[in-house]
Design a protein around this motif. Structure first.
Motif, PDB file in Angstrom:
ATOM      1  N   SER B 138       0.969  -1.501  -0.210  1.00 45.21           N
ATOM      2  CA  SER B 138       0.242  -0.344  -0.153  1.00 45.21           C
ATOM      3  C   SER B 138       0.755   1.260  -0.143  1.00 45.21           C
ATOM      4  O   SER B 138       1.959   1.387   0.562  1.00 45.21           O
ATOM      5  CB  SER B 138      -1.108  -0.332   1.246  1.00 45.21           C
ATOM      6  N   LEU B 139       0.640   2.199  -0.595  1.00 41.31           N
ATOM      7  CA  LEU B 139       1.635   3.957  -1.163  1.00 41.31           C
ATOM      8  C   LEU B 139       0.925   4.679  -0.274  1.00 41.31           C
ATOM      9  O   LEU B 139      -0.272   4.934  -0.724  1.00 41.31           O
ATOM     10  CB  LEU B 139       1.511   3.717  -2.306  1.00 41.31           C
ATOM     11  N   ASP B 140       1.437   5.612   0.391  1.00 42.64           N
ATOM     12  CA  ASP B 140       0.535   6.157   0.912  1.00 42.64           C
ATOM     13  C   ASP B 140       1.216   7.889  -0.765  1.00 42.64           C
ATOM     14  O   ASP B 140       1.888   8.251  -0.435  1.00 42.64           O
ATOM     15  CB  ASP B 140       1.587   7.134   2.418  1.00 42.64           C
ATOM     16  N   LEU B 141      -0.206   7.842  -1.388  1.00 41.55           N
ATOM     17  CA  LEU B 141       0.258   8.921  -2.008  1.00 41.55           C
ATOM     18  C   LEU B 141       0.767  10.619  -2.484  1.00 41.55           C
ATOM     19  O   LEU B 141       1.718  10.919  -2.974  1.00 41.55           O
ATOM     20  CB  LEU B 141      -0.492   9.025  -3.117  1.00 41.55           C
ATOM     21  N   ASP B 142       0.151  10.413  -0.645  1.00 34.30           N
ATOM     22  CA  ASP B 142       0.210  12.397  -0.580  1.00 34.30           C
ATOM     23  C   ASP B 142       2.065  12.348  -0.020  1.00 34.30           C
ATOM     24  O   ASP B 142       2.299  13.248  -0.248  1.00 34.30           O
ATOM     25  CB  ASP B 142      -0.734  11.989   0.947  1.00 34.30           C
ATOM     26  N   GLN B 143       2.523  11.457   0.641  1.00 32.69           N
ATOM     27  CA  GLN B 143       4.171  11.560   1.118  1.00 32.69           C
ATOM     28  C   GLN B 143       4.166  11.259  -0.205  1.00 32.69           C
ATOM     29  O   GLN B 143       5.667  11.992  -0.757  1.00 32.69           O
ATOM     30  CB  GLN B 143       4.250  10.545   1.971  1.00 32.69           C
ATOM     31  N   VAL B 144       4.430  10.823  -1.187  1.00 30.70           N
ATOM     32  CA  VAL B 144       4.880  10.303  -2.509  1.00 30.70           C
ATOM     33  C   VAL B 144       4.787  11.547  -3.393  1.00 30.70           C
ATOM     34  O   VAL B 144       6.302  12.025  -3.751  1.00 30.70           O
ATOM     35  CB  VAL B 144       4.347   9.151  -3.834  1.00 30.70           C
ATOM     36  N   LYS B 145       3.827  12.285  -3.268  1.00 33.00           N
ATOM     37  CA  LYS B 145       3.428  14.142  -4.280  1.00 33.00           C
ATOM     38  C   LYS B 145       4.722  14.510  -3.890  1.00 33.00           C
ATOM     39  O   LYS B 145       5.019  15.192  -3.705  1.00 33.00           O
ATOM     40  CB  LYS B 145       2.047  14.138  -4.024  1.00 33.00           C
ATOM     41  N   LEU B 146       4.322  14.354  -2.337  1.00 32.14           N
ATOM     42  CA  LEU B 146       5.180  15.491  -1.126  1.00 32.14           C
ATOM     43  C   LEU B 146       7.225  15.355  -1.632  1.00 32.14           C
ATOM     44  O   LEU B 146       7.632  16.203  -1.908  1.00 32.14           O
ATOM     45  CB  LEU B 146       5.241  15.545   0.432  1.00 32.14           C
ATOM     46  N   ALA B 147       7.397  14.175  -1.305  1.00 31.13           N
ATOM     47  CA  ALA B 147       8.845  13.491  -1.881  1.00 31.13           C
ATOM     48  C   ALA B 147       9.173  14.610  -3.892  1.00 31.13           C
ATOM     49  O   ALA B 147      10.363  14.627  -3.955  1.00 31.13           O
ATOM     50  CB  ALA B 147       8.899  11.928  -2.591  1.00 31.13           C
ATOM     51  N   ALA B 148       8.615  14.049  -4.505  1.00 29.74           N
ATOM     52  CA  ALA B 148       8.825  14.354  -5.577  1.00 29.74           C
ATOM     53  C   ALA B 148       8.637  15.984  -6.593  1.00 29.74           C
ATOM     54  O   ALA B 148       9.339  15.970  -6.762  1.00 29.74           O
ATOM     55  CB  ALA B 148       6.676  14.055  -6.591  1.00 29.74           C
ATOM     56  N   ASN B 149       7.383  16.629  -5.281  1.00 31.70           N
ATOM     57  CA  ASN B 149       7.693  17.556  -4.907  1.00 31.70           C
ATOM     58  C   ASN B 149       8.971  18.328  -4.884  1.00 31.70           C
ATOM     59  O   ASN B 149      10.106  19.061  -5.356  1.00 31.70           O
ATOM     60  CB  ASN B 149       6.477  18.318  -4.005  1.00 31.70           C
ATOM     61  N   HIS B 150      10.213  17.573  -3.844  1.00 37.97           N
ATOM     62  CA  HIS B 150      11.600  17.911  -4.170  1.00 37.97           C
ATOM     63  C   HIS B 150      12.491  18.057  -5.201  1.00 37.97           C
ATOM     64  O   HIS B 150      13.983  18.472  -5.374  1.00 37.97           O
ATOM     65  CB  HIS B 150      11.823  17.235  -2.550  1.00 37.97           C
ATOM     66  N   LEU B 151      12.565  17.016  -6.174  1.00 40.19           N
ATOM     67  CA  LEU B 151      12.511  16.736  -7.328  1.00 40.19           C
ATOM     68  C   LEU B 151      12.541  17.550  -8.442  1.00 40.19           C
ATOM     69  O   LEU B 151      12.767  18.307  -9.437  1.00 40.19           O
ATOM     70  CB  LEU B 151      13.038  15.371  -7.368  1.00 40.19           C
ATOM     71  N   VAL B 152      11.212  18.491  -8.124  1.00 40.00           N
ATOM     72  CA  VAL B 152      11.318  19.464  -9.215  1.00 40.00           C
ATOM     73  C   VAL B 152      11.540  20.761  -9.068  1.00 40.00           C
ATOM     74  O   VAL B 152      11.681  21.079  -8.459  1.00 40.00           O
ATOM     75  CB  VAL B 152       9.698  20.272  -9.226  1.00 40.00           C
ATOM     76  N   GLU B 176       8.133  18.709 -13.545  1.00 38.62           N
ATOM     77  CA  GLU B 176       6.729  18.445 -13.425  1.00 38.62           C
ATOM     78  C   GLU B 176       6.944  16.932 -13.152  1.00 38.62           C
ATOM     79  O   GLU B 176       7.475  15.633 -13.781  1.00 38.62           O
ATOM     80  CB  GLU B 176       5.703  19.246 -14.558  1.00 38.62           C
ATOM     81  N   ILE B 177       6.141  17.114 -12.265  1.00 36.51           N
ATOM     82  CA  ILE B 177       6.404  15.056 -11.622  1.00 36.51           C
ATOM     83  C   ILE B 177       4.501  15.324 -11.467  1.00 36.51           C
ATOM     84  O   ILE B 177       4.577  15.311  -9.389  1.00 36.51           O
ATOM     85  CB  ILE B 177       7.108  14.553 -10.639  1.00 36.51           C
ATOM     86  N   LYS B 178       4.061  13.832 -12.215  1.00 40.97           N
ATOM     87  CA  LYS B 178       2.847  14.251 -11.757  1.00 40.97           C
ATOM     88  C   LYS B 178       2.542  12.965 -10.790  1.00 40.97           C
ATOM     89  O   LYS B 178       3.304  11.744 -11.767  1.00 40.97           O
ATOM     90  CB  LYS B 178       1.695  14.401 -12.481  1.00 40.97           C
ATOM     91  N   VAL B 179       1.823  12.454 -10.042  1.00 38.19           N
ATOM     92  CA  VAL B 179       0.897  11.130  -9.161  1.00 38.19           C
ATOM     93  C   VAL B 179      -0.209  10.723  -9.695  1.00 38.19           C
ATOM     94  O   VAL B 179      -0.895  11.755  -8.587  1.00 38.19           O
ATOM     95  CB  VAL B 179       2.257  11.135  -8.569  1.00 38.19           C
ATOM     96  N   GLU B 180      -0.643  10.131 -10.242  1.00 43.12           N
ATOM     97  CA  GLU B 180      -2.158   9.449  -9.623  1.00 43.12           C
ATOM     98  C   GLU B 180      -2.369   8.337 -10.241  1.00 43.12           C
ATOM     99  O   GLU B 180      -1.535   7.286 -10.162  1.00 43.12           O
ATOM    100  CB  GLU B 180      -2.349  11.138 -11.519  1.00 43.12           C
ATOM    101  N   ILE B 190       6.472  11.868 -15.883  1.00 41.87           N
ATOM    102  CA  ILE B 190       7.742  13.324 -15.336  1.00 41.87           C
ATOM    103  C   ILE B 190       8.233  14.017 -16.396  1.00 41.87           C
ATOM    104  O   ILE B 190       8.788  13.187 -17.506  1.00 41.87           O
ATOM    105  CB  ILE B 190       8.573  12.297 -14.689  1.00 41.87           C
ATOM    106  N   THR B 191       8.431  15.246 -16.590  1.00 43.65           N
ATOM    107  CA  THR B 191       8.992  16.256 -17.347  1.00 43.65           C
ATOM    108  C   THR B 191      10.045  16.733 -16.982  1.00 43.65           C
ATOM    109  O   THR B 191       9.806  16.959 -16.070  1.00 43.65           O
ATOM    110  CB  THR B 191       7.504  16.792 -17.952  1.00 43.65           C
ATOM    111  N   GLY B 192      10.954  16.972 -18.265  1.00 44.90           N
ATOM    112  CA  GLY B 192      12.670  17.331 -17.501  1.00 44.90           C
ATOM    113  C   GLY B 192      13.049  18.177 -19.467  1.00 44.90           C
ATOM    114  O   GLY B 192      12.116  17.137 -20.317  1.00 44.90           O
TER     115      GLY B 192
END
Lengths: 250, 250
Positions: B138-152, B176-180, B190-192
């Motif tokens: 099970s994945l905590d997507l809120d945490q994943v999104k928070l982590a992803a934001n650090h990499l943008v 951009e990193i979108k997690v859905e 992931i766009t770059g």
């Protein structure tokens, strides 16, 4: 030796890399992979499986049913986990349960449902080359449905059976043929009490010829009555076909 | 000899049966298959193609871009039809157009978008074994999104780059990193402006470790700053990865 317990399992497979269901001297088959996994769980002793029926090379299954007997005293969760750990990525045990020793996966099947996926866009899709049939023609689905209705009922399906088939009685009951648009695909869902070799693929191949205008819906009656494989259309390719569900009485 | 015309083509491929994009002595590659088809259209003369970048074995493309030059005077419809007839089922020309001779598929690419598909249901799906990654936690997507934001942003992505990579400048901009959630899948988009070797797969692998609780979202900053591949998570497997789109200025 412990008493034998019979198990019924629902299995799912991507048929692309298999030479079909039934064990054979050469070629990777569903039955052989399952029996190899079962042998590993039984100290190399042979445990035979019985399927609800065969599927040909390239044909998929969402809900094929098998049975086998085993003296192992482990829970159904352990069976599922153990077997899935031994099976390769394209074959999986979806569900397993203990069942009475007089259950038979083939003889007791009362209905089978197959699905067949076709997509009609002009450019072929590399992601569906194993999973749906590319038929880049516009289809008149009303005509396809009319033609399909002629095939619902109890008939001698000799014209819709591979000429190689050795079975004598070719009377089968098709209880439903659904034809629906889903996204850019046309999905055929065919349910019956049993199917002859290649029957679903020949039905779909013939219905596609009706849809693209090569045949008329009303031709179906003559094709059935003629009892001659030559009268029906081409056998649709295996990759669009899925054994979807097998039903049992009781 | 007729004048050369440059063509830009968008291609799509199921990477499962390829040893990657780039031509190599052994193994079937996208580049080799395309150049073989082009040679057939040019009386066996060699026509080289240039891609927007490589993809590894097992990695797919929905919208990879290539260019090549040809003296053949045929329409873009004829190009598409001719090449697609020569290519195998897992590789297709989606679109082809004439373009100025100073266009370069790699050097002119301004942005790339990758998608990565993960499914988390407990039982693996035999129909996705080549097309998505099975991560049964099970994945905590809120945490994943928070982590992803650090990499943008614009960073030195050394920690998210295969240690084997030979490129010197490892600064890239991830825009951009979108997690859905989509059905039973989690899709990373992931766009770059450019990506290092394995960068998307290491980012996804690390984000999955955050989602399943093995790491904290706030660890991302230290991982970036450490500039050490050892600090980031496992490289996610190739089969979930799709080169989705390549954009060009103008």
């Amino acid at each position: 030796m412990a008493e034998l317990q019979r198990y019924k399992a629902v299995i799912s497979y991507d048929g692309s890399a298999f030479s079909g269901f039934q064990i054979q001297p050469n070629g990777r088959t569903i039955q052989a992979e399952l029996e190899k996994a079962l042998a590993k769980m039984h100290k190399s002793e042979i445990v035979k499986i019985v399927g609800s029926g065969r599927t040909d090379a390239g044909v998929h299954a969402k809900g094929q049913v098998i049975h086998f007997d085993s003296p192992l005293q482990i829970s159904v969760e352990q069976w599922k986990k153990g077997l899935n750990a031994l099976l390769s990525d394209d074959l999986v045990i979806m569900d397993i349960e203990k069942i009475s020793s007089d259950f038979h996966a083939r003889f007791d099947a009362s209905h089978k449902t197959y699905k067949y996926r076709v997509y009609t866009q002009k450019t072929r899709d590399p992601f569906r080359h194993h999973f749906a049939t590319h038929y880049p023609f516009s289809l008149d689905l009303d005509q396809v449905k009319l033609a399909a209705n002629h095939l619902v009922g109890t008939y001698d399906f000799t014209s819709f059976c591979s000429a190689k088939a050795e079975v004598l009685n070719k009377v089968r009951t098709v209880s439903e043929i659904k034809v629906e648009n889903k996204g850019d695909e046309v999905i055929f869902t065919i349910t019956g009490n049993g199917f002859l070799h290649n029957m679903v693929r020949i039905i779909v191949g013939t219905l596609l010829e009706v849809g693209s205008g090569k045949r008329k819906a009303s031709d179906m009656l003559g094709i059935l009555q003629g009892r001659d494989r030559q009268l029906a259309g081409k056998t649709a390719p295996p990759q669009g076909l899925y054994l979807w569900q097998v039903e049992y009485n009781g």
